[in-house]
Write a protein that holds these residues in place. Structure first.
Motif, short mmCIF file in Angstrom:
data_model
loop_
_atom_site.label_atom_id
_atom_site.label_comp_id
_atom_site.label_asym_id
_atom_site.label_seq_id
_atom_site.Cartn_x
_atom_site.Cartn_y
_atom_site.Cartn_z
N THR A 137 35.88 26.63 44.61
CA THR A 137 35.11 26.70 45.85
C THR A 137 35.40 27.99 46.63
N VAL A 138 36.16 28.90 46.03
CA VAL A 138 36.53 30.15 46.69
C VAL A 138 35.86 31.32 45.99
N VAL A 139 35.31 32.25 46.77
CA VAL A 139 34.79 33.49 46.23
C VAL A 139 35.43 34.65 46.98
N PHE A 140 35.61 35.76 46.27
CA PHE A 140 36.04 36.99 46.91
C PHE A 140 34.80 37.82 47.22
N ALA A 141 34.75 38.38 48.43
CA ALA A 141 33.65 39.27 48.80
C ALA A 141 34.21 40.40 49.65
N GLU A 159 47.52 38.56 37.08
CA GLU A 159 48.87 38.97 36.68
C GLU A 159 49.93 38.02 37.22
N ALA A 160 49.63 37.41 38.38
CA ALA A 160 50.57 36.46 38.99
C ALA A 160 50.44 35.06 38.41
N GLY A 161 49.51 34.86 37.50
CA GLY A 161 49.32 33.55 36.90
C GLY A 161 48.55 32.58 37.75
N LEU A 162 47.82 33.07 38.76
CA LEU A 162 47.04 32.19 39.63
C LEU A 162 45.66 31.95 39.03
N PRO A 163 45.06 30.79 39.32
CA PRO A 163 43.67 30.58 38.90
C PRO A 163 42.76 31.55 39.63
N LEU A 164 41.72 32.00 38.97
CA LEU A 164 40.84 33.00 39.57
C LEU A 164 39.75 32.34 40.40
N PRO A 165 39.19 33.08 41.35
CA PRO A 165 38.12 32.51 42.20
C PRO A 165 36.85 32.27 41.40
N ALA A 166 35.90 31.61 42.03
CA ALA A 166 34.67 31.23 41.35
C ALA A 166 33.76 32.42 41.09
N THR A 226 38.99 41.17 31.31
CA THR A 226 38.91 39.96 30.49
C THR A 226 39.21 38.72 31.32
N GLY A 227 38.36 37.71 31.20
CA GLY A 227 38.58 36.45 31.89
C GLY A 227 38.12 36.42 33.33
N PHE A 228 37.51 37.51 33.80
CA PHE A 228 37.07 37.56 35.20
C PHE A 228 35.93 36.58 35.46
N PRO A 229 35.79 36.15 36.70
CA PRO A 229 34.66 35.30 37.07
C PRO A 229 33.38 36.11 37.16
N PRO A 230 32.23 35.46 37.29
CA PRO A 230 30.97 36.19 37.46
C PRO A 230 31.03 37.15 38.64
N MET A 231 30.35 38.29 38.48
CA MET A 231 30.40 39.34 39.49
C MET A 231 28.99 39.78 39.87
N LEU A 232 28.79 40.02 41.15
CA LEU A 232 27.58 40.68 41.66
C LEU A 232 28.02 41.96 42.34
N LEU A 233 27.56 43.09 41.81
CA LEU A 233 27.88 44.41 42.36
C LEU A 233 26.61 45.00 42.94
N GLN A 234 26.57 45.15 44.26
CA GLN A 234 25.42 45.76 44.93
C GLN A 234 25.80 47.15 45.41
N ALA A 235 24.87 48.10 45.23
CA ALA A 235 25.11 49.46 45.69
C ALA A 235 23.78 50.11 46.05
N LEU A 292 26.20 33.50 45.48
CA LEU A 292 27.36 32.70 45.88
C LEU A 292 27.07 31.21 45.76
N ALA A 293 25.89 30.80 46.21
CA ALA A 293 25.53 29.38 46.15
C ALA A 293 25.47 28.89 44.72
N GLN A 294 25.09 29.75 43.80
CA GLN A 294 25.00 29.35 42.39
C GLN A 294 26.36 29.17 41.75
N HIS A 295 27.39 29.82 42.30
CA HIS A 295 28.69 29.83 41.62
C HIS A 295 29.78 29.04 42.32
N VAL A 296 29.56 28.66 43.56
CA VAL A 296 30.55 27.82 44.24
C VAL A 296 30.28 26.36 43.90
N ARG A 297 31.32 25.67 43.47
CA ARG A 297 31.20 24.25 43.15
C ARG A 297 31.26 23.47 44.44
N THR A 298 30.15 22.93 44.87
CA THR A 298 30.09 22.28 46.17
C THR A 298 29.50 20.88 46.04
#
Length: 300
Positions: A137-141, A159-166, A226-235, A292-298
């Motif tokens: 339920t967390v995204v980085f923006a 690298e810290a062994g934490l689960p990655l955001p959505a 490798t293993g990254f969550p889905p990404m949207l890059l706007q420029a 974001l709405a498509q990828h956050v489990r809500t």
């Protein structure tokens, strides 16, 4: 297409600048003044909070909240900016998604050079997880330097062994301190905001002598995604940092990551800030909110 709007924004950004080099405090004050003019949407409320060991701004919808947290990293070349200067962006995402945003006031250079911002961002994410937040339920923006932090914080979390955001959402991300992207030259003069010299100055303040060839400094050319969550890059097509996003998208694709590269013609760096002024800004924010709405489990 809003040709007149784009021309007006470009002209505004090309206003004469001080002839003499500015101090860090003058740069920070000037940026605050510019961003205070941006439109913040109605229907949100803000609260000062602490996340990890840093101040943060909680931005919430007044009505119809949905499960989801946007961990937001503001722009400013790691030298200036704050959660308040990014409020047009965080507020727009919150108003469009119904998710809450936590906008982090990470430490700035030159007082706190690399890797202070990444350390703060990682601690903030760890604090969210420790509070019981589900990473699905967390995204980085983030925008600009903060857009770069979405990627480098994800690398640090892995690298810290934490689960990655959505998911990761980055507006005009700064992703290459080696400044080797072709757009650094092909967009010189076309970009109404940045010059190579200005970017080199703030880079030197952030790196404090560190080699820019480091995966947490220049992920567009050095990171393993490798293993990254889905990404949207706007420029925007007019920015010298355009190829930071285009090259990261290639790295993501080659690593088997779902990635959307969303480039808007004839607009500047972090054009999404001009919500309510530039049609392309609102359209891009609509696309970002949908992603974001498509990828956050809500469940709400």
């Amino acid at each position: 297409m809003s040709k007149e709007q784009r021309a007006a924004v470009d002209a505004m950004l090309r206003q004469p600048r001080p002839a003499e080099p500015q101090s860090v405090e003058e740069i920070r004050a000037g940026f605050r003044a510019i961003m205070a003019e941006m439109i913040v949407p109605d229907g949100i409320r803000t609260t000062a909070v602490t996340l990890g060991d840093r101040p943060a701004l909680l931005v919430e919808p007044v009505a119809n909240p949905r499960t989801g947290t946007i961990l937001y990293f503001h722009g400013g070349s790691f030298v200036f900016g704050s959660p308040e200067t990014a409020l047009s962006l965080t507020g727009s995402l919150v108003a469009r998604t119904g998710f809450r945003a936590l906008s982090l006031d990470y430490r700035l250079a030159p007082e706190h050079p690399f890797p202070a911002a990444i350390d703060d961002a990682l601690r903030a994410y760890r604090a969210l997880l420790d509070s019981g937040e589900d990473p699905s339920t967390v995204v980085f923006a983030g925008d600009s330097a903060g857009g770069g932090l979405t990627v480098t914080t994800c690398l640090a979390a892995r690298e810290a062994g934490l689960p990655l955001p959505a998911a990761i959402l980055a507006f005009s991300a700064g992703l290459d301190a080696t400044r080797t992207g072709a757009s650094m030259d092909t967009k010189a003069g076309i970009d109404p905001i940045f010059t190579r010299e200005e970017l080199e100055h703030t880079k030197d303040l952030y790196l404090a002598g560190r080699d820019p060839r480091h995966h947490l400094i220049s992920p567009a050319v050095l990171a393993d995604l490798t293993g990254f969550p889905p990404m949207l890059l706007q420029a925007g097509a007019n920015e010298v940092l355009l190829d930071d996003s285009t090259r990261l998208a290639v790295r993501a694709r080659d690593a088997g990551v779902d990635v959307i590269l969303d480039i808007t013609a004839d607009v500047p760096h972090v054009f999404q800030s001009f919500t309510g002024v530039l049609d392309e800004a609102d359209e891009a924010l609509d696309r970002a909110a949908l992603f974001l709405a498509q990828h956050v489990r809500t469940g709400a």
